[in-house]
Design an enzyme around this catalytic site. Structure first.
Site, PDB file in Angstrom:
ATOM      1  N   PHE A 162     -28.206  44.723  43.466  1.00 21.02           N
ATOM      2  CA  PHE A 162     -27.955  43.315  42.953  1.00 21.02           C
ATOM      3  C   PHE A 162     -28.884  42.902  42.014  1.00 21.02           C
ATOM      4  O   PHE A 162     -30.261  42.844  42.104  1.00 21.02           O
ATOM      5  CB  PHE A 162     -27.916  42.634  44.174  1.00 21.02           C
ATOM      6  CG  PHE A 162     -27.678  41.220  43.730  1.00 21.02           C
ATOM      7  CD1 PHE A 162     -26.280  41.018  43.864  1.00 21.02           C
ATOM      8  CD2 PHE A 162     -28.397  40.191  43.454  1.00 21.02           C
ATOM      9  CE1 PHE A 162     -25.672  39.590  43.442  1.00 21.02           C
ATOM     10  CE2 PHE A 162     -27.934  38.723  43.167  1.00 21.02           C
ATOM     11  CZ  PHE A 162     -26.533  38.626  43.345  1.00 21.02           C
ATOM     12  N   ASP A 201     -36.754  45.588  38.931  1.00 22.80           N
ATOM     13  CA  ASP A 201     -36.329  44.627  39.317  1.00 22.80           C
ATOM     14  C   ASP A 201     -37.046  43.922  40.655  1.00 22.80           C
ATOM     15  O   ASP A 201     -36.643  44.351  41.675  1.00 22.80           O
ATOM     16  CB  ASP A 201     -34.552  44.204  39.520  1.00 22.80           C
ATOM     17  CG  ASP A 201     -34.373  42.977  39.836  1.00 22.80           C
ATOM     18  OD1 ASP A 201     -35.023  41.807  40.248  1.00 22.80           O
ATOM     19  OD2 ASP A 201     -33.144  42.757  39.882  1.00 22.80           O
ATOM     20  N   LYS A 260     -37.698  34.153  42.140  1.00 28.58           N
ATOM     21  CA  LYS A 260     -37.739  33.871  43.532  1.00 28.58           C
ATOM     22  C   LYS A 260     -39.069  33.316  43.996  1.00 28.58           C
ATOM     23  O   LYS A 260     -39.550  32.119  43.864  1.00 28.58           O
ATOM     24  CB  LYS A 260     -37.086  34.759  44.563  1.00 28.58           C
ATOM     25  CG  LYS A 260     -35.757  35.031  44.494  1.00 28.58           C
ATOM     26  CD  LYS A 260     -35.311  36.159  45.663  1.00 28.58           C
ATOM     27  CE  LYS A 260     -33.797  36.334  45.648  1.00 28.58           C
ATOM     28  NZ  LYS A 260     -33.017  35.293  46.360  1.00 28.58           N
TER      29      LYS A 260
HETATM   30  C1  PLP Z   1     -33.246  41.794  42.947  1.00 31.19           C
HETATM   31  C2  PLP Z   1     -32.674  40.594  42.615  1.00 31.19           C
HETATM   32  N1  PLP Z   1     -32.238  40.490  41.189  1.00 31.19           N
HETATM   33  C3  PLP Z   1     -31.750  39.266  40.774  1.00 31.19           C
HETATM   34  C4  PLP Z   1     -31.447  38.373  41.437  1.00 31.19           C
HETATM   35  C5  PLP Z   1     -30.799  37.103  40.868  1.00 31.19           C
HETATM   36  O1  PLP Z   1     -31.451  35.953  41.290  1.00 31.19           O
HETATM   37  P1  PLP Z   1     -30.628  34.450  40.979  1.00 31.19           P
HETATM   38  O2  PLP Z   1     -30.058  34.259  42.389  1.00 31.19           O
HETATM   39  O3  PLP Z   1     -31.984  33.641  41.123  1.00 31.19           O
HETATM   40  O4  PLP Z   1     -30.168  34.453  39.783  1.00 31.19           O
HETATM   41  C6  PLP Z   1     -31.382  38.607  42.976  1.00 31.19           C
HETATM   42  C7  PLP Z   1     -31.126  37.519  43.896  1.00 31.19           C
HETATM   43  O5  PLP Z   1     -30.907  37.726  45.187  1.00 31.19           O
HETATM   44  C8  PLP Z   1     -32.032  39.845  43.507  1.00 31.19           C
HETATM   45  O6  PLP Z   1     -32.294  39.720  44.755  1.00 31.19           O
END
Ligand code: PLP
Length: 393
Positions: free
Chosen positions: A128, A215, A244
């Site tokens: 994700f 990520d 986050k």
């Molecule tokens: C690993 C990862 N990357 C990117 C995102 C996207 O973050 P956002 O919801 O702040 O756009 C998330 C959100 O859950 C995530 O867990």
């Protein structure tokens, strides 16, 4: 009828007060929070250091200026992020998807700079990376993508923890510019990349001159016992996406680059009106300093282990798997269990279910051992009753 757009299946509870890892709803009911706003509230609720730093920033009158000017708080935050990541340049944005989107742009620019006309990025099944068009295209979930086709091109998908699959791509695809991996997949169900896999992936990247993009939007910022999961593997990525937990609740994201990715973005290549504003940067500086000074990474490793081991002991023989690292823990059941979230709320516990059948715990890094034991005490009977009821049905 609420005018809030119906994009979330919300639980019928509203939290109006918080302190540490505790929340209170509108009726004054108290809850133990094992989710921290999905890995966001690193310092828990109402941390005195964060509260006073934010108040001071607001009282200065300068909540926002513009990236057209120098922002000393942004410089201070970038110094800290560079130090803890071991990388060189930080672009601040406002969310996780902006951090991964910027990382994708860095990879494409890197590819173009190397003469690849249509650069592609290797991504993982069940990953994700966000919900913008590029990041949902990088995401390994049809549910996230469905209805938003045509997808953005340029992603090649392989299973996590399968180096041979990546070697095959390297052999057959000359357009690859980067690999993007969540070292622990969050939304995908707390799927942990093996450390030797991460090392092997880095070796392939080095050999092929690909960028290694980590990520760490969800798994980063100390919750696994080190600042970042790649540090457990002893490797250094070229690009790290953060968000986050980075500002303990104030919206922020960061695309951090070093090694082969250093200097790729030049003036005019990327931007954000709000990104790196003084309010968010105050929260970044305070979050990082507090995690360090209060030894919250050590705490996350110790307390996380208490939860992990207790859950393994008490649930190990009736669930598919208990897994995770530090304060990022998943309990996989053999059947869908979204209704457990409501049952947990009724029992005074805030947690989440992801990927349909994985209970997800992402508590604040300030959780103490007694509170961790309470998480287990509240969760275990719920899971046992849920599985027994379903077995009987
Ligand atoms: C690993 C990862 N990357 C990117 C995102 C996207 O973050 P956002 O919801 O702040 O756009 C998330 C959100 O859950 C995530 O867990």
């Amino acid at each position: 009828m609420s005018h809030v757009m119906n994009t979330y299946a919300r639980q019928p509870v509203a939290f109006v007060r918080g302190e540490g890892v505790w929340l209170w709803d509108e009726e004054g009911r108290k809850y133990l929070d094992a989710l921290a706003g999905i890995a966001v509230n690193t310092l828990g609720y109402a941390h005195p250091r964060l509260n006073s730093a934010l108040l001071k920033r607001i009282q200065s009158g300068v909540v926002h200026t513009s990236n057209l000017f120098r922002i000393p708080d942004q410089e201070a935050a970038a110094d800290r992020v560079a130090e803890i990541t071991g990388l060189d340049e930080v672009f601040f944005c406002n969310s996780g998807l902006e951090a991964t989107e910027a990382s994708i742009k860095v990879a494409r620019k890197y590819g173009h700079d190397r003469g690849i006309a249509e650069p592609a990025i290797v991504v993982m099944e069940k990953a994700f990376h966000g919900r913008s068009l590029a990041t949902l295209s990088a995401t390994g979930s049809r549910k996230v993508q469905a209805g938003f086709e045509p997808l953005v091109q340029g992603f090649v998908r392989v299973p996590l923890n399968d180096l041979e699959a990546v070697r095959q791509v390297a052999e057959h695809n000359r357009n690859i510019a980067a690999v993007m991996v969540e070292p622990i997949q969050g939304e995908g169900g707390i799927n942990v990349a093996r450390l030797d896999y991460l090392r092997g992936l880095k070796e392939i990247c080095d050999r092929q001159q690909w960028l290694f993009i980590s990520d760490e939007v969800q798994c980063g910022l100390g919750r696994t016992g080190k600042w970042f999961v790649y540090q457990h593997a002893g490797i250094k990525p070229d690009v790290v996406a953060l968000a986050k937990g980075l500002a303990s609740g104030v919206p922020v994201g960061a695309c951090v680059v070093g090694n082969r990715a250093k200097g790729i973005f030049k003036p005019g290549n990327h931007g954000s009106t709000f990104g790196g504003n003084p309010l968010a940067m105050t929260a970044v500086v305070t979050t990082i300093d507090t995690v360090k000074e209060e030894k919250l990474m050590e705490n996350a490793a110790r307390v996380g282990n208490v939860i992990l081991e207790s859950l393994k002991t008490q649930l190990g023989n009736i669930v598919v798997e208990v897994r995770g690292m530090g304060l990022m823990i998943g309990v996989e059941l053999d059947r869908p269990c979204p209704e457990l979230v409501k049952l947990a709320l009724d029992a005074g516990l805030v947690m989440n279910v992801t990927a349909d059948n994985v209970i997800r715990l992402l508590p604040a890094l300030v959780m103490n051992e007694a509170e961790a034991r309470q998480v287990v005490e509240r969760l275990v009977p719920l899971v046992k009753a849920f599985l027994a009821r379903r077995a009987a049905a």
